[in-house]
Write an enzyme that holds these catalytic residues in place. Structure first.
Site, short mmCIF file in Angstrom:
data_model
loop_
_atom_site.label_atom_id
_atom_site.label_comp_id
_atom_site.label_asym_id
_atom_site.label_seq_id
_atom_site.Cartn_x
_atom_site.Cartn_y
_atom_site.Cartn_z
N ASP A 134 27.73 39.51 44.90
CA ASP A 134 28.66 40.68 45.48
C ASP A 134 27.96 40.99 46.81
OD1 ASP A 134 30.25 40.31 43.41
OD2 ASP A 134 29.62 42.28 42.32
N CYS A 188 44.26 29.56 28.69
CA CYS A 188 45.06 30.69 27.99
C CYS A 188 46.17 30.58 27.14
CB CYS A 188 45.37 31.67 29.17
SG CYS A 188 43.91 32.52 30.09
N CYS A 194 46.15 40.05 27.32
CA CYS A 194 45.51 40.95 28.66
C CYS A 194 46.53 41.34 29.57
CB CYS A 194 44.47 40.28 29.75
SG CYS A 194 45.34 38.53 30.16
N CYS A 241 37.90 49.98 34.29
CA CYS A 241 38.88 49.75 33.15
C CYS A 241 38.57 48.34 32.54
CB CYS A 241 40.23 49.73 33.45
SG CYS A 241 41.67 49.55 32.18
#
Length: 343
Positions: A134, A188, A194, A241
């Site tokens: 990052d 998935c 999600c 979150c």
């Protein structure tokens, strides 16, 4: 020779504490430039203006360092030992994202990357390396997918069969030509857990995220007041979150975190909103020293806390909010007045 070096590199990475190590190339993700441009053109990045800056580097890892021949992608698990969603049912407490409940991962991961990088330079002294976590315009998730660490799920985060959803990514660019790994197996399928879990409907479609509606973005990156419609849906989430990550069924196979500095601090598992709201700048800095939360600053953090107080339905917290209605920061005082009106 290259295969032997690669196998030793993977062993060294695991020895240093990483959960997985895979290899790709800086030219392995040609599709990301157009995707990033479309994302920014649609404005879905919100106030994160840095996403539109250095677009050439962000959209083409090969342009970031033309001499690089390989990209070593490393994953470090931070899988929680507790139920990260339990605090959501306690409206007088604040919900802090799992990754921020202890030490700042940037510092921990970067030191590991440097140790692995130094070892690599000892094997080939003429080589060059650059390490990233990052800290530069590097698209870690597409590179992680290309390296075979996992795949980008419908929530746009990277997940894997052995890693689940809870892991950090680090990258080492090197001038050494290393054998590349293939794509990971899995996907998935028809699962939408999600997407269904998102409190603010931040996913316009599977594999697409509108950051402007994402609670992680709103509590960390967004400056100023949050839209009324969205702040009501934030509940008691005061920093980040985890809903979409926690909902992923692949987590049942997730690797356990090996680094104890990622284990939740007791005082950050379910902190009292009444105490957090009263933090001044010095107390905020002291409480979150060495934490990634520190970078948002006291004002934005207390704004989030006041939204949670307004959503709590707990009239005992009204007095706490009342005391901040004249705060020196305009966004904080507006949030306090909103919380009082809600209670």
């Amino acid at each position: 020779m290259a295969d032997d070096l690669k196998s030793k590199l993977v062993a060294k990475a695991l020895e240093e504490g990483f959960s997985a190590c895979r290899i790709t190339g800086p030219d392995a993700v040609p599709q990301i430039a157009a995707r990033l441009q479309h994302y920014v053109d649609d404005g879905r990045h919100g106030q994160m203006s840095w996403m539109g800056e250095r677009m050439g580097w962000r959209g083409d890892p090969a342009a970031l360092w033309p001499e690089a021949k390989s990209v070593i992608m490393l994953a470090e698990s931070y899988t929680p030992q507790h139920d990260p969603m339990a605090v959501i049912a306690r409206p007088d407490r604040g919900a802090i994202s799992v990754y921020a409940q202890n030490r700042d991962y940037h510092d921990i991961v970067k030191k590991r990357l440097k140790r692995v990088g130094r070892w690599l330079l000892e094997q080939q002294t003429e080589a060059g390396i650059k390490v990233f976590v990052d800290t530069a315009p590097v698209m870690e998730k597409p590179l992680g997918e290309a390296a075979g660490l996992g795949w980008q799920g419908k929530h746009t985060n990277l997940l894997g069969r052995e890693l689940g959803s809870w892991f950090f990514l680090g990258a080492i660019f090197t001038t050494i030509e290393l054998p590349r790994d293939g794509l990971a197996q899995g996907g998935c399928g028809s699962c939408t857990a999600c997407l269904d879990a998102c409190p603010t409907d931040a996913f316009p479609a599977p594999y697409q995220l509108d950051a402007r509606r994402c609670i992680s973005y709103l509590t960390i990156e967004h400056h100023g007041p949050v839209d009324l419609e969205l702040r009501e849906k934030m509940g008691n989430r005061i920093y980040g979150c985890d809903d979409c990550l926690a909902a992923c069924p692949w987590n049942k196979f997730a690797s356990e975190a090996r680094e104890m500095r990622y284990a939740a601090r007791e005082d950050l598992l379910a902190p009292k909103l009444s105490e957090l709201a009263q933090l001044d700048d010095a107390a905020f800095r002291a409480l979150f020293s060495g934490s990634p939360i520190k970078r948002v600053g006291r004002d934005r953090f207390v704004r989030n806390v006041l939204y949670a107080i307004g959503n709590s339905g707990d009239v005992r917290l009204r007095e706490v909010a009342q005391g901040l209605c004249e705060d020196a920061d305009g966004t904080v005082s507006e949030a306090a007045r909103w919380a009082v009106s809600r209670l």
